[in-house]
Design a protein around this motif. Structure first.
Motif, PDB file in Angstrom:
ATOM      1  N   ASN A  44       0.827  -1.204   0.000  1.00  0.00           N
ATOM      2  CA  ASN A  44       0.000   0.000   0.000  1.00  0.00           C
ATOM      3  C   ASN A  44       0.858   1.249   0.000  1.00  0.00           C
ATOM      4  N   ARG A  45       0.500   2.186  -0.879  1.00  0.00           N
ATOM      5  CA  ARG A  45       1.243   3.434  -0.969  1.00  0.00           C
ATOM      6  C   ARG A  45       0.404   4.503  -1.638  1.00  0.00           C
ATOM      7  N   HIS A  46       0.906   5.743  -1.545  1.00  0.00           N
ATOM      8  CA  HIS A  46       0.275   6.907  -2.166  1.00  0.00           C
ATOM      9  C   HIS A  46       1.227   7.388  -3.242  1.00  0.00           C
ATOM     10  N   ILE A  47       0.715   7.564  -4.451  1.00  0.00           N
ATOM     11  CA  ILE A  47       1.601   7.916  -5.555  1.00  0.00           C
ATOM     12  C   ILE A  47       0.922   8.923  -6.470  1.00  0.00           C
ATOM     13  N   SER A  48       1.709   9.842  -7.000  1.00  0.00           N
ATOM     14  CA  SER A  48       1.188  10.799  -7.977  1.00  0.00           C
ATOM     15  C   SER A  48       1.379  10.211  -9.375  1.00  0.00           C
ATOM     16  N   ALA A  49       0.658  10.745 -10.328  1.00  0.00           N
ATOM     17  CA  ALA A  49       0.803  10.294 -11.717  1.00  0.00           C
ATOM     18  C   ALA A  49       2.226  10.539 -12.201  1.00  0.00           C
ATOM     19  N   ALA A  66       0.085  11.252 -20.099  1.00  0.00           N
ATOM     20  CA  ALA A  66      -1.371  11.294 -20.303  1.00  0.00           C
ATOM     21  C   ALA A  66      -1.979   9.904 -20.127  1.00  0.00           C
ATOM     22  N   THR A  67      -1.304   8.876 -20.619  1.00  0.00           N
ATOM     23  CA  THR A  67      -1.793   7.506 -20.461  1.00  0.00           C
ATOM     24  C   THR A  67      -1.765   7.091 -18.996  1.00  0.00           C
ATOM     25  N   VAL A  68      -0.725   7.510 -18.275  1.00  0.00           N
ATOM     26  CA  VAL A  68      -0.647   7.205 -16.841  1.00  0.00           C
ATOM     27  C   VAL A  68      -1.846   7.835 -16.127  1.00  0.00           C
ATOM     28  N   TYR A  69      -2.126   9.112 -16.402  1.00  0.00           N
ATOM     29  CA  TYR A  69      -3.284   9.781 -15.799  1.00  0.00           C
ATOM     30  C   TYR A  69      -4.572   9.032 -16.122  1.00  0.00           C
ATOM     31  N   HIS A  73      -7.053   7.052 -13.440  1.00  0.00           N
ATOM     32  CA  HIS A  73      -8.474   7.384 -13.296  1.00  0.00           C
ATOM     33  C   HIS A  73      -9.357   6.169 -13.592  1.00  0.00           C
ATOM     34  N   GLN A  74      -8.977   5.342 -14.570  1.00  0.00           N
ATOM     35  CA  GLN A  74      -9.726   4.112 -14.845  1.00  0.00           C
ATOM     36  C   GLN A  74      -9.657   3.174 -13.641  1.00  0.00           C
ATOM     37  N   PHE A  75      -8.470   3.025 -13.050  1.00  0.00           N
ATOM     38  CA  PHE A  75      -8.312   2.174 -11.871  1.00  0.00           C
ATOM     39  C   PHE A  75      -9.142   2.708 -10.700  1.00  0.00           C
ATOM     40  N   THR A  76      -9.201   4.040 -10.565  1.00  0.00           N
ATOM     41  CA  THR A  76      -9.988   4.653  -9.485  1.00  0.00           C
ATOM     42  C   THR A  76     -11.473   4.387  -9.700  1.00  0.00           C
ATOM     43  N   TYR A  92      -3.013  12.505  -5.325  1.00  0.00           N
ATOM     44  CA  TYR A  92      -2.310  11.247  -5.098  1.00  0.00           C
ATOM     45  C   TYR A  92      -3.311  10.117  -5.273  1.00  0.00           C
ATOM     46  N   PHE A  93      -2.807   8.962  -5.611  1.00  0.00           N
ATOM     47  CA  PHE A  93      -3.640   7.782  -5.759  1.00  0.00           C
ATOM     48  C   PHE A  93      -3.194   6.769  -4.714  1.00  0.00           C
ATOM     49  N   ASP A  94      -4.157   6.277  -3.947  1.00  0.00           N
ATOM     50  CA  ASP A  94      -3.898   5.411  -2.807  1.00  0.00           C
ATOM     51  C   ASP A  94      -4.290   3.984  -3.170  1.00  0.00           C
ATOM     52  N   THR A  95      -3.369   3.050  -2.981  1.00  0.00           N
ATOM     53  CA  THR A  95      -3.676   1.646  -3.259  1.00  0.00           C
ATOM     54  C   THR A  95      -4.504   1.018  -2.143  1.00  0.00           C
TER      55      THR A  95
END
Length: 146
Positions: A44-49, A66-69, A73-76, A92-95
């Motif tokens: 588990n971690r917090h990560i930016s695009a 752009a693909t990472v973003y 967003h698709q994963f979210t 940030y995106f949290d797992t």
């Protein structure tokens, strides 16, 4: 902290990541597989695009920012990640998709989970007609004391 974490699968292997994507209703494309492996292989971690993009470049995954973003967003939307908005432009995106709150450490641009369920939010205003409160996200800003 560790007792709050939800593990969708054990994505150590490519098959685990492929199953995780399929279970979330996403087609396991080469780019999604590669990004999911980078995201979920470190716990588990917090990560930016931007940071995930840097990791992809280092791992020689041919993917644009752009693909990472778009993928994050698709994963979210699929429930695999939780978006944590810290400032207007910093996300940030949290797992860890369980219900929890965050500390944001200013000057280090780091997000960490608040341990336990110690935060309560009282006296919320009633939502407008036809709406319901889905979740309340608390971000407590910290800075190093002098």
């Amino acid at each position: 902290m560790a007792d709050q974490h939800i593990h969708i699968h054990s994505p150590q292997s490519r098959n685990g990541v492929r199953d995780m994507l399929r279970d979330a209703g996403l087609r396991p494309t080469r780019q999604r597989l590669a990004l999911a492996e980078l995201l979920f292989s470190k716990g588990n971690r917090h990560i930016s695009a931007e940071l995930l993009h840097e990791e992809a470049v280092i791992a020689r995954v041919p993917v644009s920012l752009a693909t990472v973003y778009n993928t994050l967003h698709q994963f979210t939307e699929a429930g695999m990640l939780r978006e944590v908005a810290v400032e207007g432009t910093k996300t940030y995106f949290d797992t860890n998709v369980s219900d929890h709150h965050h500390f944001f450490i200013e000057g280090e641009n780091r997000v960490v989970d608040i341990p336990g369920a110690n935060v309560t939010v009282d006296d919320l205003p009633p939502p407008p007609a036809g709406m319901e409160i889905v979740r309340v996200d608390v971000v407590v800003r910290l800075r190093r004391s002098e």
